[in-house]
Scaffold this motif. Structure first.
Motif, mmCIF file in Angstrom:
data_model
loop_
_atom_site.group_PDB
_atom_site.id
_atom_site.type_symbol
_atom_site.label_atom_id
_atom_site.label_comp_id
_atom_site.label_asym_id
_atom_site.label_seq_id
_atom_site.Cartn_x
_atom_site.Cartn_y
_atom_site.Cartn_z
ATOM 1 N N HIS A 293 0.848 -1.194 0.000
ATOM 2 C CA HIS A 293 0.000 0.000 0.000
ATOM 3 C C HIS A 293 0.881 1.241 0.000
ATOM 4 C CE1 HIS A 293 -2.918 3.009 1.162
ATOM 5 N NE2 HIS A 293 -3.893 2.141 0.989
ATOM 6 N N GLU A 295 0.421 4.411 0.584
ATOM 7 C CA GLU A 295 0.327 5.399 1.669
ATOM 8 C C GLU A 295 0.614 4.787 3.033
ATOM 9 O OE1 GLU A 295 -2.203 5.894 -0.853
ATOM 10 O OE2 GLU A 295 -0.857 7.468 -1.574
ATOM 11 N N LEU A 296 0.210 3.558 3.233
ATOM 12 C CA LEU A 296 0.424 2.941 4.548
ATOM 13 C C LEU A 296 1.829 2.364 4.675
ATOM 14 C CD1 LEU A 296 -2.953 1.065 5.226
ATOM 15 C CD2 LEU A 296 -2.341 3.438 5.660
ATOM 16 N N TYR A 304 -8.450 -6.330 3.693
ATOM 17 C CA TYR A 304 -8.269 -5.095 4.455
ATOM 18 C C TYR A 304 -8.571 -3.869 3.594
ATOM 19 C CZ TYR A 304 -6.452 -2.079 8.141
ATOM 20 O OH TYR A 304 -6.339 -1.124 9.124
ATOM 21 N N LEU A 308 -10.408 -0.421 4.660
ATOM 22 C CA LEU A 308 -9.850 0.902 4.389
ATOM 23 C C LEU A 308 -10.842 1.778 3.622
ATOM 24 C CD1 LEU A 308 -6.141 0.080 3.411
ATOM 25 C CD2 LEU A 308 -6.947 1.168 5.509
ATOM 26 N N TYR A 311 -13.118 3.206 6.056
ATOM 27 C CA TYR A 311 -12.406 4.282 6.766
ATOM 28 C C TYR A 311 -12.363 5.551 5.925
ATOM 29 C CZ TYR A 311 -10.242 1.218 10.376
ATOM 30 O OH TYR A 311 -10.006 0.375 11.426
ATOM 31 N N LYS A 312 -12.016 5.385 4.631
ATOM 32 C CA LYS A 312 -11.877 6.546 3.752
ATOM 33 C C LYS A 312 -13.187 7.315 3.642
ATOM 34 C CE LYS A 312 -9.993 5.382 -0.252
ATOM 35 N NZ LYS A 312 -9.611 4.379 -1.269
ATOM 36 N N LYS A 315 -13.822 9.075 6.923
ATOM 37 C CA LYS A 315 -12.933 10.224 7.075
ATOM 38 C C LYS A 315 -13.409 11.386 6.196
ATOM 39 C CE LYS A 315 -8.706 9.890 5.601
ATOM 40 N NZ LYS A 315 -7.253 9.639 5.469
ATOM 41 N N GLU A 321 -12.077 15.562 4.134
ATOM 42 C CA GLU A 321 -11.010 15.303 3.179
ATOM 43 C C GLU A 321 -11.578 14.561 1.967
ATOM 44 O OE1 GLU A 321 -7.723 13.550 5.308
ATOM 45 O OE2 GLU A 321 -7.509 15.324 6.561
ATOM 46 N N ARG B 39 -3.095 16.352 14.386
ATOM 47 C CA ARG B 39 -4.111 15.613 13.619
ATOM 48 C C ARG B 39 -4.743 14.517 14.487
ATOM 49 N NH1 ARG B 39 -5.505 14.819 8.105
ATOM 50 N NH2 ARG B 39 -5.736 12.651 7.465
ATOM 51 N N TRP B 42 -7.223 16.129 16.714
ATOM 52 C CA TRP B 42 -8.472 16.479 16.021
ATOM 53 C C TRP B 42 -9.353 15.234 15.851
ATOM 54 C CZ3 TRP B 42 -11.776 15.620 12.072
ATOM 55 C CH2 TRP B 42 -12.681 16.648 11.753
ATOM 56 N N PHE B 43 -8.743 14.130 15.412
ATOM 57 C CA PHE B 43 -9.512 12.879 15.263
ATOM 58 C C PHE B 43 -10.119 12.453 16.595
ATOM 59 C CE2 PHE B 43 -6.749 11.469 11.425
ATOM 60 C CZ PHE B 43 -7.643 12.058 10.546
ATOM 61 N N PRO B 162 -9.280 18.542 10.027
ATOM 62 C CA PRO B 162 -8.014 18.312 10.732
ATOM 63 C C PRO B 162 -6.845 18.888 9.938
ATOM 64 C CG PRO B 162 -8.670 16.330 9.574
ATOM 65 C CD PRO B 162 -9.766 17.332 9.366
ATOM 66 N N PRO B 163 -5.727 19.181 10.599
ATOM 67 C CA PRO B 163 -4.538 19.560 9.840
ATOM 68 C C PRO B 163 -4.096 18.379 8.980
ATOM 69 C CG PRO B 163 -4.009 19.269 12.168
ATOM 70 C CD PRO B 163 -5.481 19.126 12.040
ATOM 71 N N GLU B 167 4.246 13.084 8.308
ATOM 72 C CA GLU B 167 4.989 11.884 8.706
ATOM 73 C C GLU B 167 5.786 12.159 9.979
ATOM 74 O OE1 GLU B 167 5.740 9.116 5.931
ATOM 75 O OE2 GLU B 167 5.790 8.017 7.821
ATOM 76 N N HIS B 177 -3.256 5.325 12.727
ATOM 77 C CA HIS B 177 -2.371 5.291 11.561
ATOM 78 C C HIS B 177 -3.107 5.018 10.246
ATOM 79 C CE1 HIS B 177 0.337 3.443 8.594
ATOM 80 N NE2 HIS B 177 1.166 4.393 8.988
ATOM 81 N N ASP B 178 -3.826 3.912 10.188
ATOM 82 C CA ASP B 178 -4.446 3.527 8.925
ATOM 83 C C ASP B 178 -5.550 4.506 8.539
ATOM 84 O OD1 ASP B 178 -2.724 1.470 9.094
ATOM 85 O OD2 ASP B 178 -4.225 -0.127 9.211
ATOM 86 N N PHE B 179 -6.311 4.917 9.515
ATOM 87 C CA PHE B 179 -7.395 5.869 9.261
ATOM 88 C C PHE B 179 -6.832 7.185 8.736
ATOM 89 C CE2 PHE B 179 -10.476 9.087 10.675
ATOM 90 C CZ PHE B 179 -11.619 8.573 10.078
ATOM 91 N N CYS B 180 -5.742 7.593 9.307
ATOM 92 C CA CYS B 180 -5.110 8.863 8.969
ATOM 93 C C CYS B 180 -4.543 8.861 7.559
ATOM 94 C CB CYS B 180 -4.013 9.138 9.985
ATOM 95 S SG CYS B 180 -3.140 10.679 9.757
ATOM 96 N N TRP B 181 -3.882 7.773 7.183
ATOM 97 C CA TRP B 181 -3.123 7.736 5.929
ATOM 98 C C TRP B 181 -3.861 7.104 4.767
ATOM 99 C CZ3 TRP B 181 1.038 10.677 5.288
ATOM 100 C CH2 TRP B 181 1.725 11.105 6.420
ATOM 101 N N CYS B 182 -4.972 6.426 5.007
ATOM 102 C CA CYS B 182 -5.613 5.698 3.900
ATOM 103 C C CYS B 182 -6.284 6.647 2.906
ATOM 104 C CB CYS B 182 -6.632 4.678 4.415
ATOM 105 S SG CYS B 182 -8.150 5.368 5.049
#
Lengths: 330, 182
Positions: A293, A295-296, A304, A308, A311-312, A315, A321, B39, B42-43, B162-163, B167, B177-182
Motif C-alpha cells: 500500500h 500510503e500505509l 483489508y 480501508l 475508513y476513507k 474520514k 477530506e 491531527r 483532532w480525530f 483536521p490539519p 509523517e 495510523h491507517d485511518f489517517c493515511w488511507c
C-alpha cells in the motif's frame, strides 16, 4: 486480519467450551478457531441457539447467512464496538445534499469503471483482442463528469458494466458463456458464479462497514433502503472486478470449476456444494492476497482494502477530506 | 459567544462548574496528543476511529494495567491522575519515545491541581520499562506553556477539518495510523 469460515454442510453450530464446534448431520465434528475468525458464512441449514449468538457477539464475529439457492439472506452482526451519532448525521447530511451525494456516487462509478478496465487490460492480448472495449470504457469513464445526478450515474455505470460483461465470453474458455447478465434466477453457469461471488463481496463489505460506525443502510449511488444494506452495494461495486471476476476467470480457465459443478433445474443454474466450496476457497485465498500500500507503507490484504474503503468514506464525511475511490493500482 | 473569552478562562470556569452553557474541557490525553500530533488530537476530539487491535494500543493498555499493579487512577474534574506517591503526581508512560508530550501532560495536571484545587505538587515522569524517573516542577515558564497549549487546543478542536497528515517517527505505532493515511 482475521479469516472468514464457510460452512456448507447441514448441521448444528454451537459453542463448545471456549470454541466453535460444527456438528454435521453425518456425525462429524469440526472446530473453528474463534480467536482468528472474522466472520462465519453459513451456506447450509444450520441450527444454533442464543448461547452461540452471545459467544459470537463476545468475540466480535459476524454470522452471514445464505438462504436456499445461496442468495444472501442476512447477517447477525456483533454489537457495535462504537456507535457514533455524529457519523450517522454526517452520512445523512451528505445524502441529503444533492451535489454532495452526486459527487460520492460519481466517485463510486469512476472507481468501478477503473477496476473493470484493469481486468479488461489484463486479458487484452492474452486471450483476446479487447482494445475496442478498453476504448469504450474510457469514453464511458469520461461521461461520469458530465452526469448531473445519481440517476444518470446509474445509467453510466450500467453502460460500463454491459461493455465489461461483453468481454467475458472472449476471456472464458468455450464451454462457459455469460451471454447477458441475468439474476433471479441465474440461467447459466457464469451468471450463477457471478451471483455467488458478488454475494460474498457484498457480505464482506457489510463486515467492513460495521467495523466503523457508518450506517450500512445510508448510501449514495444506490438508493438507501433499496435493499437492506445499500451502502454495501456502493462499496461492493468497486471490488467485484478484483474479487468475484478474477476468481471466476481463474477457476474456469484453469478447469478447477467445470460444468459438473452446476445443477440446472427449471431454468435455474446453481453451483453444487462442491462448486461453492471450490469457489469460496479460491475467494478466501484471494482475500488473503496482499499488495504493497503506497500510503500505509506496508503490505495489506485485499480483505483489508474493504475496511480501508469504509475508513476513507468515514474520514471524508467527518473530516471533509476528499474521498478517492479504490482503484486497483498494481 | 465563546470567541471573545480566553479559552483558559473558559476551562477554569468549566472546572468550577460555572460554564454549563459553554463548557470547554481539556483532558490530559488531549494535552499529550496536542504535543505529539495535532491531527491525532483532532480525530480524537471527534471520537473517530481508534484501532483497538493495534499492537501499540494493546501494549499501552497492558503497561497501564500491570506496571503499578492494583493502582487506580484518580479522577479529578477533567483530569485523571495516574498515581499519587509521597505526595507527588506520577505519570506513567510505556516508553520514553514521547517524552515531551508526556511531560506536558504531567505539567497540565500540576497546573490544574494548582489553579483549580489550589494544591501545589511536584510531578514525576516514570517509565517503568526504562526504570527512569524525572521530576517535573511547575515553574512560571511551564505554566505559561500549559496555558498557550490550552489556547492552541481550543483553536484546533474547533476547526472544521483536521490539519494535513504529517509523517512523524511514531506514526507507525499510532492507533489512528491507517485511518489517517488511507
Amino acid at each position: 486480519m482475521d479469516r472468514n469460515y464457510h460452512v456448507f454442510s447441514n448441521g448444528r453450530l454451537e459453542r463448545h467450551e471456549d470454541t466453535l464446534r460444527l456438528a454435521t448431520e453425518d456425525g462429524e465434528k469440526k472446530h473453528i478457531p474463534i480467536e482468528n475468525a472474522e466472520a462465519v458464512y453459513l451456506h447450509g441449514q444450520i441450527d444454533f441457539n442464543t448461547r452461540l449468538l452471545s459467544f459470537l457477539n463476545d468475540n466480535g464475529i459476524a454470522a452471514h447467512v445464505f438462504g436456499w439457492n445461496d442468495y444472501y439472506s442476512g447477517s447477525v452482526m456483533p454489537e457495535r464496538g462504537q456507535t457514533s451519532g455524529r457519523t450517522v448525521v454526517s452520512q445523512v447530511r451528505a445524502y441529503d445534499d444533492p451535489a454532495h451525494r452526486r459527487d460520492l456516487a460519481a466517485a463510486f462509478v469512476r472507481g468501478s469503471i477503473h477496476n473493470m478496465r484493469a481486468n479488461v487490460a489484463y486479458y487484452d492480448g492474452r486471450s483476446a483482442d479487447l482494445d475496442a472495449t478498453l476504448e469504450r470504457l474510457d469514453t464511458v469513464a469520461d461521461s461520469v463528469a458530465e452526469a448531473d445526478d445519481v440517476e444518470e450515474l446509474m445509467g453510466v455505470e450500467a453502460t460500463a458494466r454491459k461493455a465489461y460483461y461483453g468481454t467475458f465470453d472472449s476471456v472464458l474458455r468455450d464451454e462457459f458463456e455469460l451471454g447477458t447478465r441475468e439474476y433471479n434466477p441465474p440461467p447459466n453457469e457464469v451468471n450463477s458464479l457471478l451471483s455467488f461471488g458478488n454475494a460474498l463481496v457484498y457480505a464482506n463489505c457489510v463486515s467492513a462497514i460495521r467495523a466503523t460506525a457508518l450506517d450500512p443502510a445510508v448510501s449514495y449511488l444506490h438508493e438507501p433502503g433499496e435493499r437492506r444494506y445499500s451502502l454495501s452495494l456502493d462499496l461492493a461495486d468497486l471490488f467485484k472486478p478484483l474479487l468475484t471476476d478474477r476468481v471466476l476467470f481463474r477457476l474456469v480457465n484453469r478447469r478447477q470449476i467445470t460444468t459438473d459443478d452446476f445443477e440446472t433445474e427449471l431454468g435455474e443454474c446453481l453451483l453444487t456444494e462442491r462448486g461453492r466450496q471450490t469457489f469460496s476457497k479460491e475467494f478466501e485465498e484471494t482475500l488473503e492476497r496482499t499488495v504493497e500500500h503506497p500510503e500505509l507503507n506496508r503490505k495489506v490484504s485485499y480483505q483489508y482494502l474493504l475496511r480501508l474503503e469504509a475508513y476513507k468514506l468515514k474520514k471524508h464525511l467527518l473530516a471533509g477530506e476528499a474521498y478517492e475511490p479504490f482503484r486497483r493500482w498494481w | 459567544m465563546s470567541e471573545s473569552i480566553d479559552p483558559v478562562d473558559r476551562l477554569l470556569a468549566t472546572a468550577r462548574g460555572d460554564a454549563a452553557a459553554d463548557p470547554f474541557r481539556v483532558t490530559g490525553v488531549m494535552m499529550q496528543y496536542y504535543h505529539a500530533c495535532e491531527r491525532e488530537l483532532w480525530f480524537a476530539s471527534r471520537q473517530l476511529e481508534i484501532d483497538r487491535e493495534n499492537p501499540a494500543v494493546v501494549r499501552g493498555t497492558r503497561v497501564d494495567e500491570t506496571a503499578y499493579g492494583g493502582r487506580e487512577s484518580k479522577q479529578l474534574g477533567m483530569i485523571a491522575i495516574d498515581l499519587l506517591e509521597d505526595g507527588r503526581v506520577v505519570e506513567v508512560k510505556p516508553s520514553s519515545k514521547l517524552v515531551e508530550p508526556a511531560r506536558m501532560q504531567l505539567a497540565y495536571y500540576l497546573w490544574y491541581l494548582d489553579r483549580v484545587a489550589g494544591v501545589q505538587r511536584d510531578g514525576v515522569l516514570a517509565h517503568p520499562r526504562e526504570r527512569e524517573r524525572e521530576t517535573v516542577e511547575l515553574t512560571d515558564d511551564l505554566a505559561e506553556r500549559v496555558e498557550d497549549a490550552i489556547r492552541g487546543i481550543h483553536d484546533l478542536v474547533t476547526e472544521e477539518s483536521p490539519p494535513p497528515a504529517e509523517e512523524k517517527p511514531f506514526c507507525e505505532a499510532c492507533a489512528y495510523h491507517d485511518f489517517c493515511w488511507c
